[in-house]
Write an enzyme that holds these catalytic residues in place. Structure first.
Site, PDB file in Angstrom:
ATOM      1  N   GLU A 184      16.376   0.456  50.782  1.00  9.65           N
ATOM      2  CA  GLU A 184      17.171  -0.490  51.562  1.00  9.65           C
ATOM      3  C   GLU A 184      18.465   0.215  51.960  1.00  9.65           C
ATOM      4  O   GLU A 184      19.156   0.772  51.102  1.00  9.65           O
ATOM      5  CB  GLU A 184      17.487  -1.723  50.699  1.00  9.65           C
ATOM      6  CG  GLU A 184      18.360  -2.763  51.375  1.00  9.65           C
ATOM      7  CD  GLU A 184      18.543  -4.025  50.516  1.00  9.65           C
ATOM      8  OE1 GLU A 184      18.274  -3.966  49.288  1.00  9.65           O
ATOM      9  OE2 GLU A 184      18.952  -5.062  51.063  1.00  9.65           O
ATOM     10  N   GLU A 214      25.767 -12.253  54.061  1.00  9.44           N
ATOM     11  CA  GLU A 214      25.356 -12.725  52.733  1.00  9.44           C
ATOM     12  C   GLU A 214      26.537 -13.452  52.101  1.00  9.44           C
ATOM     13  O   GLU A 214      27.441 -12.815  51.551  1.00  9.44           O
ATOM     14  CB  GLU A 214      24.979 -11.543  51.836  1.00  9.44           C
ATOM     15  CG  GLU A 214      23.717 -10.829  52.226  1.00  9.44           C
ATOM     16  CD  GLU A 214      23.387  -9.706  51.237  1.00  9.44           C
ATOM     17  OE1 GLU A 214      22.248  -9.679  50.734  1.00  9.44           O
ATOM     18  OE2 GLU A 214      24.261  -8.848  50.962  1.00  9.44           O
TER      19      GLU A 214
END
Ligand SMILES: *[C@@H]1O[C@H](CO)[C@@H](O)[C@H](O)[C@H]1NC(C)=O
Ligand SMILES: *[C@@H]1O[C@H](CO)[C@@H](O)[C@H](O)[C@H]1NC(C)=O
Ligand SMILES: *[C@@H]1O[C@H](CO)[C@@H](O)[C@H](O)[C@H]1NC(C)=O
Length: 245
Positions: free
Chosen positions: A142, A226
């Site tokens: 990621e 987020e």
């Protein structure tokens, strides 16, 4: 009742058919409310909502093949150290593209927050995997690019110190999320307008962190936020675009 029906029909009659709004728009308030069009997709993605309380909706404001404008509005409390969601817009990445076979990954975006007194990131999130058919909710690796780190929130792993990539300084964090290795590049102060070739991040990771570019397929290429906690705020993202060449 009669009166309101009359009012409605006169409003409708006043709108000429030729003025139909051709913008692509959507309102996404379901946990995984989803829209796609013009090679992009938008997901409300409230995956961690049960860790706290609050609500979030995401709106597609305008989309064309050259970019997507969207916004997301949220408030979350509780579960201080849990991410509640990742509302994002992503390129629908063509299948079977190895990172090494992509010469450039140009992207541009600008964004604003109405209330930056929140604990959240505003970040790119990009998954790659050796299996081209890997599901798109994770990968072997990621890559996160935090355009903003707001409040006392932290990426996974530990800081490796300052690095300069794509003409900008970042604090690079490296760690593991289960079996997935996570590289997070954290901007020192918010980068509200970002225009870069993300391939430069992979070139850096290949030479300094052993990232295997020639065996990793690009799965996703997303940008969003987020949130951990914070009172009502709206992130507006203007003309998010990605061009793989
Ligand atoms: C979020 O905002 C809504 C609407 O304003 C409100 O009803 C709700 O109580 C708020 N929740 C939190 C956790 O702040
Ligand atoms: C929507 O996007 C298209 C393509 O980029 C642009 O030409 C148009 O002006 C935009 N419309 C609005 C209302 O922002
Ligand atoms: C959106 O960004 C793309 C890529 O930089 C650019 O080609 C396009 O003209 C932009 N569209 C608008 C409406 O600004």
């Amino acid at each position: 009742m009669q009166l309101s029906l009359l009012l409605l029909s006169s409003v409708a009659a006043a709108t000429p058919l030729t003025a139909v709004d051709k913008r692509q728009t959507a309102t996404l308030c379901e946990q995984y409310g989803y829209w796609s069009g013009n090679g992009y997709e938008v997901n409300n993605n409230n995956w961690g909502k049960d860790a706290g309380s609050g609500q979030q909706c995401t709106y597609v404001d305008n989309a064309s093949s050259s970019g997507v404008t969207w916004h997301t509005t949220w408030n979350w409390s509780g579960g201080e150290n849990n991410v509640k969601s990742y509302a994002n817009c992503g390129l629908q990445v063509p299948a079977g593209r190895l990172v090494s076979s992509i010469n450039s990954m140009k992207t541009s975006v600008s964004w604003t927050l109405t209330n930056s007194n929140v604990r959240a990131d505003v970040a790119y999130d990009i998954f790659t995997a050796a299996d081209p058919n890997h599901d798109h909710s994770s990968g072997d690796y990621e890559l996160m690019i935090w355009l903003a780190r707001l409040g006392d929130v932290y990426p996974i792993g530990t800081s490796q110190g300052n690095v300069n990539v794509a003409g900008q300084n970042w604090d690079l964090w490296v760690g593991n999320n289960g079996a997935m290795k996570v590289f997070s590049f954290i901007a020192g102060s918010p980068v509200n307008s970002f225009n870069a070739d993300v391939k430069e991040f992979y070139t850096y990771l290949e030479s300094s962190q052993g990232f295997p570019s020639s065996s990793q397929y690009l799965l996703t290429f997303q940008m969003g936020t987020e949130p951990f906690t914070g009172e009502q705020t709206t992130l507006t993202v203007n003309n998010y675009s990605v061009n793989l060449a």
